[in-house]
Scaffold this active site. Structure first.
Site, PDB file in Angstrom:
ATOM      1  N   GLY A 178     -61.879 -59.876 100.096  1.00 26.89           N
ATOM      2  CA  GLY A 178     -61.376 -60.815  99.092  1.00 26.89           C
ATOM      3  C   GLY A 178     -61.039 -60.094  97.798  1.00 26.89           C
ATOM      4  CD  GLU A 189     -69.188 -48.381  96.027  1.00 27.16           C
ATOM      5  OE1 GLU A 189     -69.373 -48.660  97.219  1.00 27.16           O
ATOM      6  OE2 GLU A 189     -69.891 -47.570  95.392  1.00 27.16           O
ATOM      7  N   GLY A 205     -66.229 -53.754 100.819  1.00 24.79           N
ATOM      8  CA  GLY A 205     -65.741 -54.514  99.662  1.00 24.79           C
ATOM      9  C   GLY A 205     -66.552 -54.303  98.402  1.00 24.79           C
ATOM     10  CB  VAL A 228     -67.154 -48.402 102.597  1.00 22.80           C
ATOM     11  CG1 VAL A 228     -68.192 -48.721 103.663  1.00 22.80           C
ATOM     12  CG2 VAL A 228     -66.379 -47.152 102.967  1.00 22.80           C
ATOM     13  CE  LYS A 252     -63.639 -52.197 105.587  1.00 25.49           C
ATOM     14  NZ  LYS A 252     -63.707 -53.631 105.862  1.00 25.49           N
TER      15      LYS A 252
HETATM   16  N1  HSE Z   1     -60.008 -57.093 106.633  1.00 26.71           N
HETATM   17  C1  HSE Z   1     -61.159 -56.601 105.963  1.00 26.71           C
HETATM   18  C2  HSE Z   1     -62.338 -57.469 106.380  1.00 26.71           C
HETATM   19  C3  HSE Z   1     -60.949 -56.649 104.476  1.00 26.71           C
HETATM   20  O1  HSE Z   1     -62.128 -58.486 107.054  1.00 26.71           O
HETATM   21  O2  HSE Z   1     -63.455 -57.127 106.064  1.00 26.71           O
HETATM   22  C4  HSE Z   1     -61.836 -55.732 103.717  1.00 26.71           C
HETATM   23  O3  HSE Z   1     -61.700 -54.412 104.098  1.00 26.71           O
END
Ligand code: HSE
Length: 435
Positions: A304, A131, A136, A134, A207
């Site tokens: 994060g 999970e 976060g 993709v 993703k």
């Molecule tokens: N570097 C990614 C972003 C972190 O900025 O969304 C999460 O995959």
């Protein structure tokens, strides 16, 4: 009380430490929700002495995550190391082969080896949950794998990279430079180790490739995704978009077309009034269009430590709740061996509206020449506006087209370039239909 689910965490960076803290500090809630405790039985990280705000002294420590995956007394291996090869890949493979469930946040690994790893998981009858890989903290995998049962997906698209959305949001709101925004995103811990992965669209592509497999039952084909990043988006584009009622977002889009599945990542104009245009900063959003439900939009924190940890914990809880002998659904919705080869739709056949910004010499006949190239290629224009630019004897011409094809737009802009009226390369940004 049922026996504890024993987990081993490999990688104690921002996300790993947050997962360890939540499992420890929320142990009572998780036990109630899962009907059994979740115990951190093993940990693999380089520095055992570092203070991570959680007591891990009861866990068995490993320097080598692959040894932990294969040998530790654990039911679930949690991979938070990162990287598409090396220890992450070897450890996940070793864990699956040893009959252990795996939870990973590693989109790059899944984009490259997801299908092979899914085959092992399905053969061994264990779960491979991802999970956090993709968008976060947004539960999009669970939604697509479980909640949308019976639906056929026509299009899935979204803002899948927090760093890019943060940069574009601040560029628009504060009129500040791309470089300054990127530095802040790095300082806040959103960006990947190599920020080009964020800003050139690779992270979004990883993703998107996973969402495409889930949506359309095709093998993951991240290398076949049409890719354009945001590094050449200027304040001029952002201002022109705003003036015309659009906002620029980096979108990943996968859609069924007559010629195959179109997968593309590029800066996109979305109507300012659309819901997806209201997604600001590091927030991610995924829109899923299906035959039964219609359009669903999920949005939430996409990057994060805590947001990512939330998705990891949800995956662990799912495993804790599963019963012995319970047949889990396939990793990518379809059994890995039945995933179809990916049939790529050519970008030249992409149909949609286009925003074209041209910097031209300020002289007679330029407008007429541009209009002729458009007409010659059957491109109907929704609007055409001209602006002065600071440089002497130059003008900016902004065109917004009705639906046309990528091939027609490229032919027209190549023609305009050949006509010799341009002082710079044409800027072309696709417009995406969005509710
Ligand atoms: N570097 C990614 C972003 C972190 O900025 O969304 C999460 O995959």
């Amino acid at each position: 009380m049922a026996e504890a689910l024993r987990v081993g965490i490999a990688g104690l960076g921002t996300v790993g430490a947050s997962v360890a803290r939540v499992l420890t500090h929320k142990a009572a809630e998780l036990t109630r929700q899962c009907g059994r405790p979740i115990a951190i039985a093993a940990v693999s990280a380089r520095d055992a002495s570092k203070d991570r705000g959680v007591d891990l002294t009861a866990a068995q420590w490993f320097v080598d995550p692959v040894r932990m995956a294969a040998n530790a007394d654990i039911d679930v291996f949690i991979e938070l190391i990162g990287g598409d090869e090396g220890p992450a890949r070897e450890a996940v493979k070793a864990a699956l082969e040893a009959g252990k469930h795996v939870v990973t946040a590693n989109k790059a690994l899944l984009a490259k080896h997801g299908v092979a790893l899914a085959e092992i998981a399905e053969k061994k009858g264990v779960l491979l949950n991802y999970e956090a890989a993709v968008a976060g903290g947004i539960p999009v995998i669970k939604t697509m794998r479980e909640a949308l049962a019976g639906n056929s997906v026509n299009r899935v698209f979204g803002i899948l990279n927090g760093t890019c959305n943060y940069i574009l949001t601040r560029m628009e709101a504060e009129g500040i430079s791309f470089d300054e925004c990127l530095k802040d995103a790095q300082r806040l811990g959103y960006a990947e180790a190599d920020p080009t992965f964020d800003i050139e669209g690779n992270d979004t592509a990883h993703k998107l490739s996973i969402l495409t497999a889930l949506a359309f039952g095709t093998k993951i084909a991240a290398g076949d995704i049409y890719l354009e990043g945001i590094s050449n988006i200027s304040q001029a584009d952002i201002r022109a978009a705003a003036e015309l009622g659009y906002r620029i977002k980096l979108l990943g889009v996968a859609q069924r077309t007559e010629s195959g599945i179109e997968q593309r990542v590029h800066p996109t104009m979305v109507p300012t009034a659309s819901v997806i245009a209201q997604v600001h900063g590091v927030t991610n959003a995924v829109a899923i269009e299906t035959d039964i439900l219609g359009e669903l939009l999920l949005s939430g924190p996409g990057a994060g430590g805590n947001a990512t940890a939330s998705a990891v914990i949800g995956d662990i809880a799912d495993i804790a709740k599963s019963r012995p002998g319970f047949q889990h659904g396939p990793v990518f919705g379809w059994p890995a061996k039945q995933l179809k080869p990916y049939k790529k739709a050519q970008m030249r056949s992409h149909a949609g509206g286009y925003f074209i910004r041209l910097t031209v010499h300020d002289r007679t006949g330029v407008f007429a020449a541009i209009a002729k190239r458009m007409a010659d290629n059957d491109i109907s224009l929704e609007s055409i506006v001209q602006r002065s630019v600071e440089a002497k004897d130059q003008k900016t011409v902004i065109l917004v087209t009705h639906e046309t094809t990528e091939a027609a737009v490229r032919k027209a802009t190549d023609g305009i370039t050949k006509d010799g009226h341009l002082t710079d390369k044409p800027q072309i940004i696709r417009i995406e239909r969005a509710a």
